[in-house]
Design an enzyme around this catalytic site. Structure first.
Site, PDB file in Angstrom:
ATOM      1  N   HIS B  85       0.854  -1.200   0.000  1.00  0.00           N
ATOM      2  CA  HIS B  85       0.000   0.000   0.000  1.00  0.00           C
ATOM      3  C   HIS B  85       0.885   1.243   0.000  1.00  0.00           C
ATOM      4  O   HIS B  85       1.992   1.215   0.548  1.00  0.00           O
ATOM      5  CB  HIS B  85      -0.906  -0.013   1.238  1.00  0.00           C
ATOM      6  CG  HIS B  85      -1.948   1.049   1.189  1.00  0.00           C
ATOM      7  ND1 HIS B  85      -1.706   2.329   1.584  1.00  0.00           N
ATOM      8  CD2 HIS B  85      -3.222   1.023   0.760  1.00  0.00           C
ATOM      9  CE1 HIS B  85      -2.804   3.056   1.417  1.00  0.00           C
ATOM     10  NE2 HIS B  85      -3.746   2.283   0.915  1.00  0.00           N
ATOM     11  N   GLU B 133      -3.603   2.963  -7.056  1.00  0.00           N
ATOM     12  CA  GLU B 133      -4.075   4.045  -6.186  1.00  0.00           C
ATOM     13  C   GLU B 133      -3.111   5.218  -6.312  1.00  0.00           C
ATOM     14  O   GLU B 133      -2.068   5.229  -5.660  1.00  0.00           O
ATOM     15  CB  GLU B 133      -4.068   3.610  -4.716  1.00  0.00           C
ATOM     16  CG  GLU B 133      -5.133   2.646  -4.319  1.00  0.00           C
ATOM     17  CD  GLU B 133      -5.367   2.705  -2.790  1.00  0.00           C
ATOM     18  OE1 GLU B 133      -6.502   2.968  -2.376  1.00  0.00           O
ATOM     19  OE2 GLU B 133      -4.395   2.512  -2.038  1.00  0.00           O
TER      20      GLU B 133
END
Lengths: 214, 214, 214, 214
Positions: B85, B133
Site C-alpha cells: 500500500h 491508487e
C-alpha cells in the site's frame, strides 16, 4: 558484452582499478565501466574510464539531506547508475522514481533483481538494462552461469515476456573469461562483477582474463 | 465487483464497521471485505465478515521480533492481505517474498501500486489481484475514476500486457455508487476504499450507497 | 525480577506458552509476561497472562496502512510493549514517538539497546524500563550474564548515569535459573528471553526452572 | 561559534557557495564549514573550505553497494560529518555505528536531534557535538531562536545532564546575524543553516550578515 565493475565499499584503490579498467577497455575495445562510491566518483571519472554510480535517490532537488541525486552523480562524471542492487534494495516506487531521475539527468540505468519474476517486474518500469544476481551466490566465487544457469535463461525469458528490447546482464560469482562466455551463451548481454576484480592482486590481469571470454 | 474496506489506523470501531460490512454483503450478495490493523483481526473476523490483513511480512517463522507473519494473520482469521500500500511501500524483494508467504498461508493477495508502470511490475510477480491508487488522490474525496480516469484504463492495460488474467482494482477517493460504477466501466474489477466508509457517520449506509453502483 | 517472554515469529503455539506462563506466574508469584505477534495478542490476552506487544508504531490515528498502533494493541489486551528490539531496530525519533504513543495508550515500555552507550541513550528518552541485549548472543544459548557479564554491569551503570530510577533488564541466551540469578547479581531487574521458553518441549517446565533462580 | 552550511540537495552551485564560505571564513576568522552531497565533496574540498559530509554509513569496508563510508568521504576531503539529520533519520544503532566509523576515519561529528530528550539521548553516544533542529521549523525562515527559544535552552540542559562537555548547535530557520546572536545567547555554540545561504542570491553577503552576529 558490457562489463560493469562494482567496487562496493571494498578497501581497494578506486583510481587504480579505474585505470586498469580504462586500459583494458582501450586495448580490447570492450565496454568496461567502474562503479565506485559516490564520494569517489570524481576521482574515478578523472581517469577517463566509463563511470557509473552504485545508487541514486529518486528525489528531485530540495530538502533531502544525505541523498545522492542523479544530477549530482552526473556532475561528478557518472554516465550511468545501478539501482536496486541486492545490497541496496529499494521500494518499488523508489526504483520507478530513480529511473525517472536518472533519465532526467541523462544517466543510463541497470536495475538489479534477485530472481526471474523480479527481473520481469523491473523490466516493466522501463530501464535501459536489467541484471539478475541471485543473492546467495554474490561473493561466493561460484559463477551464477555455472551454479544456476537456469536462473540466467529464465531471467532472459522473464524480461523478454515484458519487453524484449531490454538487455539482461547477470552477476554473482563471475570472475573469469569462461564465466563471461558462459553468461553470454545463456543469453546475457553483459556481466556485473565486484570482488573478482576489486579484490584481485592485479585488477588489470583479472579484467584481461575476463574479457578474453568475449 | 470486490469491495475492500481498508480501516488503516483510523479511530473507528473496527467491529462496528465489520458488522456493517457483513450485513451489506449478506443483503446484497456483493463481495465486501474489511482490513483492520493486525491487532484487531481476531475481533473483526469474529463478526463473520471477510477479513483481510493490511500487510504481511515476507519472512518465515524465526527470530523476527515485531513482524506480522502471513501465518499469524491467517491464524487470526484473515483470508487475504494487501501488500505494498502506498502508506506501506515495500522493497521489490519484500513484495515478492510477501506474495510467497501469503500463498503458503493460503491468503489471497492484492498488491497496490502508484501508477500504471508499477502496476505492470507487480503483475509480473504473480499476485491474485493488483490495485492502482494514485497517492495524490488518497483521502481527497475526489474519486480516481473521475479525477484521473486514464490512470485506471492505463493500469488495466499495463497489467494486461504482462498477464491478462490478473484483475485490477482501483482506489483513492472512491465513496459513492457512482464512483464504483465509473471504476467498473473503466475496467476495474473492484475498489479499495477507506475514509469513505471508515470515517462515515453511518458505515452501513455508506456501503449500501457504494454497492448500489454495481 | 520481571520475566518477559518474547515469542518473536517462532512456530510455537502462543496460547500454550501463554497458559504455561500464567500458571507459573500464579504458582510462584513471579511477574511473567508474554509478547506474541500483534495478530495473536487477543488470543494470548484471553489466557489471563500479562500480555505485551513486540513493537508499536509511533504514529497516531490516521492514514497509516500496515501500522500497529499502541491503542490497537491495548484494545487487544496488551499492557506493555517492547520497542527497538535488535530485530526491529527503530530510528531514534521513532523510539521517542513510540514511547509517547505507548504512554498515551497506558502501556508500560521496555526499550531495548545493543550495548551500554545505547542503553544510556534510550534511558534519556524516559522509558519505564530498558534492556540490554548484545545482538551477537541472541539465540546462542550462551547467557549474556556468563558470556559478557561486564556488558550487563556497564549497562546498569550507563542507565544510572542518565536516570537511576530506570530498571535495566538483560537478555540474550538466558534460559535457566542460574542465568537469571546471575543476571540479578549483575544488577539486572529482569530478563528478556525467547527461544529458551518458546522453543522448549515443555515451556512450563522451562519457566519453572528459570524462576527458581529468583 | 561554528557555522555549518548544509547544502542538502538544493539546486545551488556547491563550488560557488564553498568559495563564498571560504572567503568569509578567511576574512572574519569565523569557523565556517560547507556540507555538500557526497558526489560533490571533492569539488567543494578543492576550494579550501572546511568540508563536511551530510551523512555516513556506519558500516566498515565490505559488500555494501550504495553506501557512503566515513573513509570514502575522508578520502574526498571531508573532515566531519552530520549524522541523523531530520531528513536522514537513523536507527539508534546506526547513529552509534556511524559515530564509531567517523571516529576511525578521523572525522568530527555533529549528531542532530529533533527535541531536547533526543538531544540527551544522542549525547550519551559520545559525539563531538550535537544539534537540535525542530523539524517543524526547518525551511520556514522563522529562526528557532525566536520561534521556540525554550527548545534551545532545554536542549543545552538535556545535553549537559548527560555530558556537559558536548557543545550544542541549533538549527532551523537561522539566516541572519540577529538569529545567530540569539542562538549564542541561548547557550548554543554554533548553528546549522541551509536555505538561508544555499538559496540566497548572494551567498557571500548572506554569510557576512550571519557572522556579523558573533
Amino acid at each position: 558484452m558490457f562489463v560493469l565493475v562494482n567496487l562496493k565499499a571494498y578497501p581497494c584503490d578506486p583510481v587504480a582499478v579505474a585505470e586498469a579498467a580504462a586500459t583494458v577497455a582501450d586495448d580490447t575495445g570492450t565496454r568496461v565501466a567502474v562503479a565506485p562510491q559516490a564520494a569517489h566518483l570524481s576521482a574515478v571519472a578523472a581517469t577517463g574510464v566509463e563511470t557509473w554510480a552504485q545508487h541514486v535517490s529518486g528525489v528531485d532537488h530540495g530538502s533531502h539531506t544525505g541523498s545522492t541525486l542523479a544530477s549530482a552523480v552526473a556532475d561528478a562524471g557518472a554516465v550511468g547508475t545501478l539501482l536496486n542492487h541486492s545490497e541496496r534494495r529499494l521500494r518499488l516506487a523508489a526504483i520507478d522514481a530513480g529511473l525517472r531521475a536518472a533519465e532526467d539527468a541523462g544517466l543510463e540505468t541497470v536495475v538489479c533483481a534477485n530472481n526471474p519474476p523480479q527481473v520481469g517486474a523491473v523490466t516493466a518500469l522501463g530501464p535501459d538494462m536489467v541484471a539478475v544476481e541471485p543473492p546467495e551466490l554474490i561473493g561466493t566465487g561460484t559463477p551464477v552461469s555455472q551454479a544456476d544457469p537456469d536462473v540466467v535463461e529464465e531471467a532472459v525469458a522473464a524480461a523478454g515476456r515484458v519487453d524484449d528490447d531490454v538487455p539482461v546482464l547477470c552477476g554473482a560469482g563471475i570472475s573469469t573469461g569462461d564465466d563471461l562466455a558462459a553468461a553470454r551463451d545463456l543469453g546475457s548481454e553483459g556481466v556485473l562483477l565486484a570482488s573478482g576484480v576489486a579484490k584481485a592482486d592485479d585488477p588489470e590481469a583479472a579484467l584481461r582474463d575476463l574479457v578474453s571470454g568475449i
